[in-house]
Design a protein around this motif. Structure first.
Motif, PDB file in Angstrom:
ATOM      1  N   THR A 120       5.173  10.800   4.546  1.00  0.00           N
ATOM      2  CA  THR A 120       4.360   9.766   5.180  1.00  0.00           C
ATOM      3  C   THR A 120       2.924   9.808   4.671  1.00  0.00           C
ATOM      4  OG1 THR A 120       3.681  11.195   6.998  1.00  0.00           O
ATOM      5  CG2 THR A 120       5.752   9.964   7.291  1.00  0.00           C
ATOM      6  N   ASN A 121       2.166   8.788   5.012  1.00  0.00           N
ATOM      7  CA  ASN A 121       0.743   8.765   4.665  1.00  0.00           C
ATOM      8  C   ASN A 121       0.018   9.945   5.297  1.00  0.00           C
ATOM      9  OD1 ASN A 121       1.005   6.486   3.143  1.00  0.00           O
ATOM     10  ND2 ASN A 121       0.284   5.091   4.735  1.00  0.00           N
ATOM     11  N   GLU A 122       0.403  10.295   6.505  1.00  0.00           N
ATOM     12  CA  GLU A 122      -0.209  11.445   7.181  1.00  0.00           C
ATOM     13  C   GLU A 122       0.066  12.735   6.419  1.00  0.00           C
ATOM     14  OE1 GLU A 122       0.861  11.676  11.316  1.00  0.00           O
ATOM     15  OE2 GLU A 122       0.444   9.550  11.615  1.00  0.00           O
ATOM     16  N   ASP A 123       1.284  12.887   5.909  1.00  0.00           N
ATOM     17  CA  ASP A 123       1.626  14.065   5.113  1.00  0.00           C
ATOM     18  C   ASP A 123       0.764  14.144   3.860  1.00  0.00           C
ATOM     19  OD1 ASP A 123       3.666  14.751   6.893  1.00  0.00           O
ATOM     20  OD2 ASP A 123       5.186  13.658   5.745  1.00  0.00           O
ATOM     21  N   LEU A 124       0.591  13.012   3.186  1.00  0.00           N
ATOM     22  CA  LEU A 124      -0.224  12.978   1.977  1.00  0.00           C
ATOM     23  C   LEU A 124      -1.691  13.267   2.292  1.00  0.00           C
ATOM     24  CD1 LEU A 124       1.321   9.887   0.177  1.00  0.00           C
ATOM     25  CD2 LEU A 124       1.542  12.285  -0.482  1.00  0.00           C
ATOM     26  N   TYR A 125      -2.181  12.722   3.385  1.00  0.00           N
ATOM     27  CA  TYR A 125      -3.572  12.962   3.774  1.00  0.00           C
ATOM     28  C   TYR A 125      -3.795  14.441   4.096  1.00  0.00           C
ATOM     29  CZ  TYR A 125      -8.035  12.673   6.123  1.00  0.00           C
ATOM     30  OH  TYR A 125      -9.350  12.866   6.467  1.00  0.00           O
ATOM     31  N   GLN A 126      -2.851  15.042   4.813  1.00  0.00           N
ATOM     32  CA  GLN A 126      -2.956  16.460   5.144  1.00  0.00           C
ATOM     33  C   GLN A 126      -2.913  17.310   3.867  1.00  0.00           C
ATOM     34  OE1 GLN A 126       0.042  17.926   7.812  1.00  0.00           O
ATOM     35  NE2 GLN A 126      -0.740  20.004   7.770  1.00  0.00           N
ATOM     36  N   PHE A 127      -2.019  16.971   2.949  1.00  0.00           N
ATOM     37  CA  PHE A 127      -1.933  17.692   1.678  1.00  0.00           C
ATOM     38  C   PHE A 127      -3.246  17.583   0.907  1.00  0.00           C
ATOM     39  CE2 PHE A 127      -1.053  17.534  -2.911  1.00  0.00           C
ATOM     40  CZ  PHE A 127      -0.612  18.840  -3.090  1.00  0.00           C
ATOM     41  N   LYS A 128      -3.797  16.382   0.852  1.00  0.00           N
ATOM     42  CA  LYS A 128      -5.060  16.168   0.140  1.00  0.00           C
ATOM     43  C   LYS A 128      -6.174  16.993   0.764  1.00  0.00           C
ATOM     44  CE  LYS A 128      -7.744  12.663   0.912  1.00  0.00           C
ATOM     45  NZ  LYS A 128      -8.350  11.352   1.044  1.00  0.00           N
ATOM     46  N   THR A 129      -6.258  17.002   2.069  1.00  0.00           N
ATOM     47  CA  THR A 129      -7.296  17.762   2.769  1.00  0.00           C
ATOM     48  C   THR A 129      -7.158  19.253   2.488  1.00  0.00           C
ATOM     49  OG1 THR A 129      -7.333  16.080   4.502  1.00  0.00           O
ATOM     50  CG2 THR A 129      -8.318  18.204   5.023  1.00  0.00           C
ATOM     51  N   GLU A 130      -5.942  19.767   2.564  1.00  0.00           N
ATOM     52  CA  GLU A 130      -5.710  21.184   2.290  1.00  0.00           C
ATOM     53  C   GLU A 130      -6.045  21.531   0.846  1.00  0.00           C
ATOM     54  OE1 GLU A 130      -1.652  21.894   3.373  1.00  0.00           O
ATOM     55  OE2 GLU A 130      -2.041  21.610   5.510  1.00  0.00           O
ATOM     56  N   LEU A 131      -5.667  20.662  -0.089  1.00  0.00           N
ATOM     57  CA  LEU A 131      -5.941  20.899  -1.501  1.00  0.00           C
ATOM     58  C   LEU A 131      -7.444  20.909  -1.778  1.00  0.00           C
ATOM     59  CD1 LEU A 131      -4.810  21.292  -4.348  1.00  0.00           C
ATOM     60  CD2 LEU A 131      -4.715  18.805  -4.561  1.00  0.00           C
ATOM     61  N   ILE A 132      -8.153  19.970  -1.203  1.00  0.00           N
ATOM     62  CA  ILE A 132      -9.612  19.914  -1.390  1.00  0.00           C
ATOM     63  C   ILE A 132     -10.267  21.157  -0.809  1.00  0.00           C
ATOM     64  CG2 ILE A 132     -11.716  18.695  -0.659  1.00  0.00           C
ATOM     65  CD1 ILE A 132     -10.049  16.103  -0.945  1.00  0.00           C
ATOM     66  N   ASN A 133      -9.838  21.585   0.354  1.00  0.00           N
ATOM     67  CA  ASN A 133     -10.398  22.794   0.961  1.00  0.00           C
ATOM     68  C   ASN A 133     -10.139  24.026   0.100  1.00  0.00           C
ATOM     69  OD1 ASN A 133     -11.502  21.453   3.156  1.00  0.00           O
ATOM     70  ND2 ASN A 133      -9.678  21.719   4.410  1.00  0.00           N
TER      71      ASN A 133
ATOM     72  N   ASN B 189     -14.682  11.464  -6.605  1.00  0.00           N
ATOM     73  CA  ASN B 189     -13.537  10.829  -7.250  1.00  0.00           C
ATOM     74  C   ASN B 189     -12.233  11.043  -6.503  1.00  0.00           C
ATOM     75  OD1 ASN B 189     -14.457   9.545  -9.859  1.00  0.00           O
ATOM     76  ND2 ASN B 189     -15.440  11.534  -9.976  1.00  0.00           N
ATOM     77  N   MET B 190     -12.328  11.396  -5.233  1.00  0.00           N
ATOM     78  CA  MET B 190     -11.116  11.535  -4.438  1.00  0.00           C
ATOM     79  C   MET B 190     -10.478  10.164  -4.270  1.00  0.00           C
ATOM     80  SD  MET B 190     -11.471  14.268  -1.405  1.00  0.00           S
ATOM     81  CE  MET B 190     -13.131  13.929  -0.860  1.00  0.00           C
ATOM     82  N   VAL B 191      -9.171  10.146  -4.312  1.00  0.00           N
ATOM     83  CA  VAL B 191      -8.432   8.902  -4.201  1.00  0.00           C
ATOM     84  C   VAL B 191      -7.611   8.923  -2.920  1.00  0.00           C
ATOM     85  CG1 VAL B 191      -6.670   7.467  -5.280  1.00  0.00           C
ATOM     86  CG2 VAL B 191      -8.283   8.731  -6.711  1.00  0.00           C
ATOM     87  N   ASN B 192      -7.748   7.876  -2.130  1.00  0.00           N
ATOM     88  CA  ASN B 192      -6.930   7.736  -0.932  1.00  0.00           C
ATOM     89  C   ASN B 192      -5.634   7.049  -1.336  1.00  0.00           C
ATOM     90  OD1 ASN B 192      -8.518   8.882   1.027  1.00  0.00           O
ATOM     91  ND2 ASN B 192      -9.635   7.001   1.410  1.00  0.00           N
ATOM     92  N   CYS B 193      -4.529   7.740  -1.160  1.00  0.00           N
ATOM     93  CA  CYS B 193      -3.235   7.169  -1.480  1.00  0.00           C
ATOM     94  C   CYS B 193      -2.712   6.412  -0.272  1.00  0.00           C
ATOM     95  CB  CYS B 193      -2.242   8.269  -1.848  1.00  0.00           C
ATOM     96  SG  CYS B 193      -2.693   9.130  -3.344  1.00  0.00           S
ATOM     97  N   ARG B 194      -2.503   5.146  -0.460  1.00  0.00           N
ATOM     98  CA  ARG B 194      -1.937   4.330   0.620  1.00  0.00           C
ATOM     99  C   ARG B 194      -0.725   3.609   0.074  1.00  0.00           C
ATOM    100  NH1 ARG B 194      -6.611   2.550   4.572  1.00  0.00           N
ATOM    101  NH2 ARG B 194      -7.944   4.314   4.174  1.00  0.00           N
ATOM    102  N   PHE B 195       0.379   3.859   0.702  1.00  0.00           N
ATOM    103  CA  PHE B 195       1.618   3.258   0.241  1.00  0.00           C
ATOM    104  C   PHE B 195       1.992   2.092   1.079  1.00  0.00           C
ATOM    105  CE2 PHE B 195       1.742   7.610  -1.267  1.00  0.00           C
ATOM    106  CZ  PHE B 195       2.089   7.423  -2.576  1.00  0.00           C
TER     107      PHE B 195
END
Length: 92
Positions: free
Chosen positions: A7-20, A86-92
């Motif tokens: 889901t979009n929430e899963d991708l957002y959480q992954f992105k946040t964890e990766l950035i941290n 340059n962070m990209v918000n992935c929205r499907f």
């Protein structure tokens, strides 16, 4: 083979964890305080990129640098800023 829906929430959480994690690596690499200026080989190790990729980032103006003699220097904080800007918000 099992399939999972991402889901979009899963991708957002992954992105946040990766950035941290990237921030932690950049801020605390080797447990020492980070230097203000990095040489090319240090930037390559930091970002996990090849010398060719680093050259492309210079040539296309993505990564600013200073040159003294034959040595290229990159400002650490500019690298962080470029990653954050340059962070990209992935929205499907």
């Amino acid at each position: 083979m099992s399939r999972k829906i991402v889901t979009n929430e899963d991708l957002y959480q992954f992105k946040t964890e990766l950035i941290n994690e990237i921030k932690q690596i950049l801020n605390y690499e080797g447990g020492e305080s980070q230097k203000k200026w990095l040489k090319s080989n240090e930037v390559q190790q930091l970002l996990g990129i090849s010398s060719g990729t680093l050259q492309n980032l210079r040539v296309n103006g993505t990564l600013p640098y200073s040159k003294i003699g034959g040595v290229l220097y990159y400002e650490y904080q500019q690298i962080i800023n470029i990653l954050e800007n340059n962070m990209v918000n992935c929205r499907f």
